[in-house]
Scaffold this motif. Structure first.
Motif, PDB file in Angstrom:
ATOM      1  N   THR A 135     -24.660 -28.805  -3.571  1.00  0.00           N
ATOM      2  CA  THR A 135     -23.200 -28.775  -3.459  1.00  0.00           C
ATOM      3  C   THR A 135     -22.604 -29.026  -4.835  1.00  0.00           C
ATOM      4  O   THR A 135     -23.243 -29.656  -5.687  1.00  0.00           O
ATOM      5  CB  THR A 135     -22.682 -29.848  -2.476  1.00  0.00           C
ATOM      6  OG1 THR A 135     -21.243 -29.817  -2.484  1.00  0.00           O
ATOM      7  CG2 THR A 135     -23.135 -31.248  -2.846  1.00  0.00           C
ATOM      8  N   GLY A 136     -21.387 -28.544  -5.021  1.00  0.00           N
ATOM      9  CA  GLY A 136     -20.703 -28.830  -6.279  1.00  0.00           C
ATOM     10  C   GLY A 136     -19.692 -29.951  -6.121  1.00  0.00           C
ATOM     11  O   GLY A 136     -18.977 -30.301  -7.057  1.00  0.00           O
ATOM     12  N   ILE A 171     -28.012 -23.607  -2.851  1.00  0.00           N
ATOM     13  CA  ILE A 171     -26.970 -24.479  -2.296  1.00  0.00           C
ATOM     14  C   ILE A 171     -27.233 -24.604  -0.792  1.00  0.00           C
ATOM     15  O   ILE A 171     -27.943 -23.765  -0.212  1.00  0.00           O
ATOM     16  CB  ILE A 171     -25.532 -23.956  -2.582  1.00  0.00           C
ATOM     17  CG1 ILE A 171     -25.249 -22.652  -1.814  1.00  0.00           C
ATOM     18  CG2 ILE A 171     -25.296 -23.734  -4.058  1.00  0.00           C
ATOM     19  CD1 ILE A 171     -24.467 -22.885  -0.577  1.00  0.00           C
ATOM     20  N   ILE A 172     -26.664 -25.624  -0.166  1.00  0.00           N
ATOM     21  CA  ILE A 172     -26.939 -25.848   1.264  1.00  0.00           C
ATOM     22  C   ILE A 172     -25.644 -25.821   2.071  1.00  0.00           C
ATOM     23  O   ILE A 172     -24.774 -26.699   1.900  1.00  0.00           O
ATOM     24  CB  ILE A 172     -27.680 -27.190   1.485  1.00  0.00           C
ATOM     25  CG1 ILE A 172     -28.978 -27.216   0.664  1.00  0.00           C
ATOM     26  CG2 ILE A 172     -27.993 -27.380   2.968  1.00  0.00           C
ATOM     27  CD1 ILE A 172     -29.773 -28.505   0.797  1.00  0.00           C
ATOM     28  N   LEU A 173     -25.520 -24.831   2.931  1.00  0.00           N
ATOM     29  CA  LEU A 173     -24.360 -24.744   3.830  1.00  0.00           C
ATOM     30  C   LEU A 173     -24.435 -25.884   4.839  1.00  0.00           C
ATOM     31  O   LEU A 173     -25.527 -26.237   5.314  1.00  0.00           O
ATOM     32  CB  LEU A 173     -24.373 -23.404   4.569  1.00  0.00           C
ATOM     33  CG  LEU A 173     -24.345 -22.142   3.693  1.00  0.00           C
ATOM     34  CD1 LEU A 173     -24.620 -20.902   4.555  1.00  0.00           C
ATOM     35  CD2 LEU A 173     -23.009 -21.991   2.992  1.00  0.00           C
ATOM     36  N   GLY A 174     -23.292 -26.465   5.171  1.00  0.00           N
ATOM     37  CA  GLY A 174     -23.254 -27.476   6.232  1.00  0.00           C
ATOM     38  C   GLY A 174     -23.571 -28.877   5.779  1.00  0.00           C
ATOM     39  O   GLY A 174     -23.522 -29.814   6.598  1.00  0.00           O
ATOM     40  N   ILE A 175     -23.864 -29.081   4.482  1.00  0.00           N
ATOM     41  CA  ILE A 175     -24.346 -30.411   4.058  1.00  0.00           C
ATOM     42  C   ILE A 175     -23.225 -31.456   3.998  1.00  0.00           C
ATOM     43  O   ILE A 175     -23.502 -32.652   3.917  1.00  0.00           O
ATOM     44  CB  ILE A 175     -25.128 -30.319   2.724  1.00  0.00           C
ATOM     45  CG1 ILE A 175     -26.097 -31.504   2.607  1.00  0.00           C
ATOM     46  CG2 ILE A 175     -24.195 -30.234   1.518  1.00  0.00           C
ATOM     47  CD1 ILE A 175     -27.206 -31.327   1.635  1.00  0.00           C
ATOM     48  N   GLY A 176     -21.982 -31.015   4.089  1.00  0.00           N
ATOM     49  CA  GLY A 176     -20.873 -31.982   4.107  1.00  0.00           C
ATOM     50  C   GLY A 176     -20.366 -32.259   5.501  1.00  0.00           C
ATOM     51  O   GLY A 176     -19.397 -33.019   5.667  1.00  0.00           O
ATOM     52  N   GLY A 177     -20.998 -31.637   6.509  1.00  0.00           N
ATOM     53  CA  GLY A 177     -20.492 -31.797   7.867  1.00  0.00           C
ATOM     54  C   GLY A 177     -19.094 -31.212   7.980  1.00  0.00           C
ATOM     55  O   GLY A 177     -18.605 -30.539   7.059  1.00  0.00           O
ATOM     56  N   VAL A 182     -14.652 -27.606   3.778  1.00  0.00           N
ATOM     57  CA  VAL A 182     -13.877 -26.729   2.883  1.00  0.00           C
ATOM     58  C   VAL A 182     -14.031 -27.152   1.428  1.00  0.00           C
ATOM     59  O   VAL A 182     -14.301 -26.324   0.540  1.00  0.00           O
ATOM     60  CB  VAL A 182     -12.383 -26.718   3.302  1.00  0.00           C
ATOM     61  CG1 VAL A 182     -11.544 -25.956   2.301  1.00  0.00           C
ATOM     62  CG2 VAL A 182     -12.239 -26.104   4.694  1.00  0.00           C
ATOM     63  N   GLU A 183     -13.954 -28.477   1.176  1.00  0.00           N
ATOM     64  CA  GLU A 183     -14.101 -28.953  -0.204  1.00  0.00           C
ATOM     65  C   GLU A 183     -15.500 -28.673  -0.739  1.00  0.00           C
ATOM     66  O   GLU A 183     -15.678 -28.342  -1.917  1.00  0.00           O
ATOM     67  CB  GLU A 183     -13.799 -30.461  -0.277  1.00  0.00           C
ATOM     68  CG  GLU A 183     -12.318 -30.778  -0.225  1.00  0.00           C
ATOM     69  CD  GLU A 183     -11.499 -29.957  -1.205  1.00  0.00           C
ATOM     70  OE1 GLU A 183     -11.800 -30.003  -2.412  1.00  0.00           O
ATOM     71  OE2 GLU A 183     -10.568 -29.243  -0.778  1.00  0.00           O
ATOM     72  N   HIS A 184     -16.485 -28.837   0.141  1.00  0.00           N
ATOM     73  CA  HIS A 184     -17.877 -28.548  -0.244  1.00  0.00           C
ATOM     74  C   HIS A 184     -17.984 -27.122  -0.785  1.00  0.00           C
ATOM     75  O   HIS A 184     -18.542 -26.881  -1.865  1.00  0.00           O
ATOM     76  CB  HIS A 184     -18.754 -28.752   1.002  1.00  0.00           C
ATOM     77  CG  HIS A 184     -20.148 -28.206   0.930  1.00  0.00           C
ATOM     78  ND1 HIS A 184     -20.907 -28.193  -0.223  1.00  0.00           N
ATOM     79  CD2 HIS A 184     -20.945 -27.635   1.899  1.00  0.00           C
ATOM     80  CE1 HIS A 184     -22.099 -27.659   0.033  1.00  0.00           C
ATOM     81  NE2 HIS A 184     -22.143 -27.303   1.300  1.00  0.00           N
ATOM     82  N   MET A 185     -17.408 -26.193  -0.076  1.00  0.00           N
ATOM     83  CA  MET A 185     -17.535 -24.794  -0.485  1.00  0.00           C
ATOM     84  C   MET A 185     -16.684 -24.447  -1.691  1.00  0.00           C
ATOM     85  O   MET A 185     -17.109 -23.712  -2.570  1.00  0.00           O
ATOM     86  CB  MET A 185     -17.167 -23.874   0.690  1.00  0.00           C
ATOM     87  CG  MET A 185     -18.257 -23.773   1.702  1.00  0.00           C
ATOM     88  SD  MET A 185     -19.805 -23.114   0.974  1.00  0.00           S
ATOM     89  CE  MET A 185     -20.808 -24.555   0.845  1.00  0.00           C
ATOM     90  N   LYS A 186     -15.470 -25.008  -1.743  1.00  0.00           N
ATOM     91  CA  LYS A 186     -14.599 -24.713  -2.892  1.00  0.00           C
ATOM     92  C   LYS A 186     -15.232 -25.245  -4.181  1.00  0.00           C
ATOM     93  O   LYS A 186     -15.255 -24.573  -5.203  1.00  0.00           O
ATOM     94  CB  LYS A 186     -13.222 -25.362  -2.694  1.00  0.00           C
ATOM     95  CG  LYS A 186     -12.336 -24.582  -1.739  1.00  0.00           C
ATOM     96  CD  LYS A 186     -10.955 -25.179  -1.749  1.00  0.00           C
ATOM     97  CE  LYS A 186     -10.020 -24.401  -0.854  1.00  0.00           C
ATOM     98  NZ  LYS A 186      -8.781 -25.123  -0.588  1.00  0.00           N
TER      99      LYS A 186
END
Ligand code: SF4
Length: 294
Positions: A135-136, A171-177, A182-186
């Motif tokens: 994640t960024g 990168i890992i989708l879903g890792i922020g629950g 949204v912030e995880h992806m942005k």
């Protein structure tokens, strides 16, 4: 995969399926990422030169045509530059048809080496690095105990790129629950854009039993898993948000993913977004849950 007497478990990126693999280190020198179960059974160690040399000798006699070598385990780049050069030189000598030598690397490994050292390693034949970004988003990087910040990821990867390396990031989708989705992806799209790796792979979070409790405890607040539709939302935000300085080969085709999506970014952005939207409308097209694994 070409086999010698491995110390299992052994991991390699999917694109190294036909490579000769030499375990120059065992385990991961960090081994603390809360989602990662890969090397929990191993203590990090560096293999003695004589053992590595013997395995290179054996494999080179049986498979002299080998053109790709992967240095395992979790972060071979943690080895000293001198030891790595010794390994690279010997591998090149024994495999005359070699086109690529690669290994996993953490941002920490990249920043521990100077630009001159990285350039030297690259010139000696180590030409590709697989870097787990995950994640960024800095809040999440802390929660998953990644041992990196968005700044160190960008600095490390850009240093490697400037030194001539081909970079493949994960990168890992879903890792922020749900809460951080949204912030995880942005933030991930921002970091990926700033790094502009040659390759980018999106995996989907599946927590294995061995780390489930630890992940939840370190997360520090209730964690709500994403359903398939929300995972596709994340994928759309990611693909839409990446504005790279140079073309990225993007793949979300890992065994953990709900569906295989891929293309070049930014060229195929619209095509991929249309596919993702179509998948959201047709959940029957998604991979059955039993077939997914991390
Ligand atoms: S994700 Fe990579 S750096 Fe983190 S513990 Fe696993 S192997 Fe080590």
């Amino acid at each position: 995969m070409i086999e010698v007497g491995y110390d299992y478990p052994l991991y390699r990126p999917p694109s190294e399926a036909n490579s000769a693999i030499f375990q120059v280190t065992l385990g991961c020198s960090f081994n603390k990422c809360s989602f990662c179960n890969m090397y929990r059974t191993k203590e990090y160690s560096e293999r003695p030169w004589e053992e590595i040399k013997t395995e290179v000798d054996i494999i080179s006699k049986s498979y002299p045509q080998t053109d790709k070598v992967f240095l395992a385990d979790g972060d071979a780049l943690n080895l000293s530059t001198e030891r790595l050069i010794q390994i690279l030189m010997y591998v090149k000598e024994k495999f005359p048809n070699l086109k690529r030598i690669s290994c996993y690397a953490m941002p920490k490994n990249l920043l521990q080496k100077s630009s001159d050292e990285l350039t030297l390693l690259n010139r000696e034949g180590l030409n590709m690095l697989y870097v787990g970004i995950e994640t960024g988003h800095d809040v999440l990087l802390k929660k998953i105990t990644k041992g990196a910040t968005s700044k160190s990821i960008i600095e490390g990867c850009n240093r490697a790129k400037k030194s001539g390396f081909i970079i493949s990031c994960m990168i890992i989708l879903g890792i922020g629950g749900k809460k951080y989705s949204v912030e995880h992806m942005k933030e991930t799209a921002r970091v990926v854009s700033e790094v502009s790796p040659n390759f980018l792979a999106a995996l989907t979070l599946i927590l294995e039993d061995g780390v489930y409790d630890e992940f939840m405890q370190k997360f520090g607040e209730p964690f709500e898993h994403l359903d398939d539709s929300s995972i596709l939302d994340e994928l759309e935000i990611l693909v839409n948000g990446i504005t790279p300085a140079s073309s990225i080969v993007f793949r979300a085709n890992h065994a953990s993913n709900v569906y295989s999506v891929g293309g070049n970014l930014p060229e195929d952005k619209e095509k991929m977004i249309l596919l993702i939207r179509r998948l959201k409308q047709h959940p029957e097209l998604l991979k059955p849950k039993v077939l997914r694994r991390f």
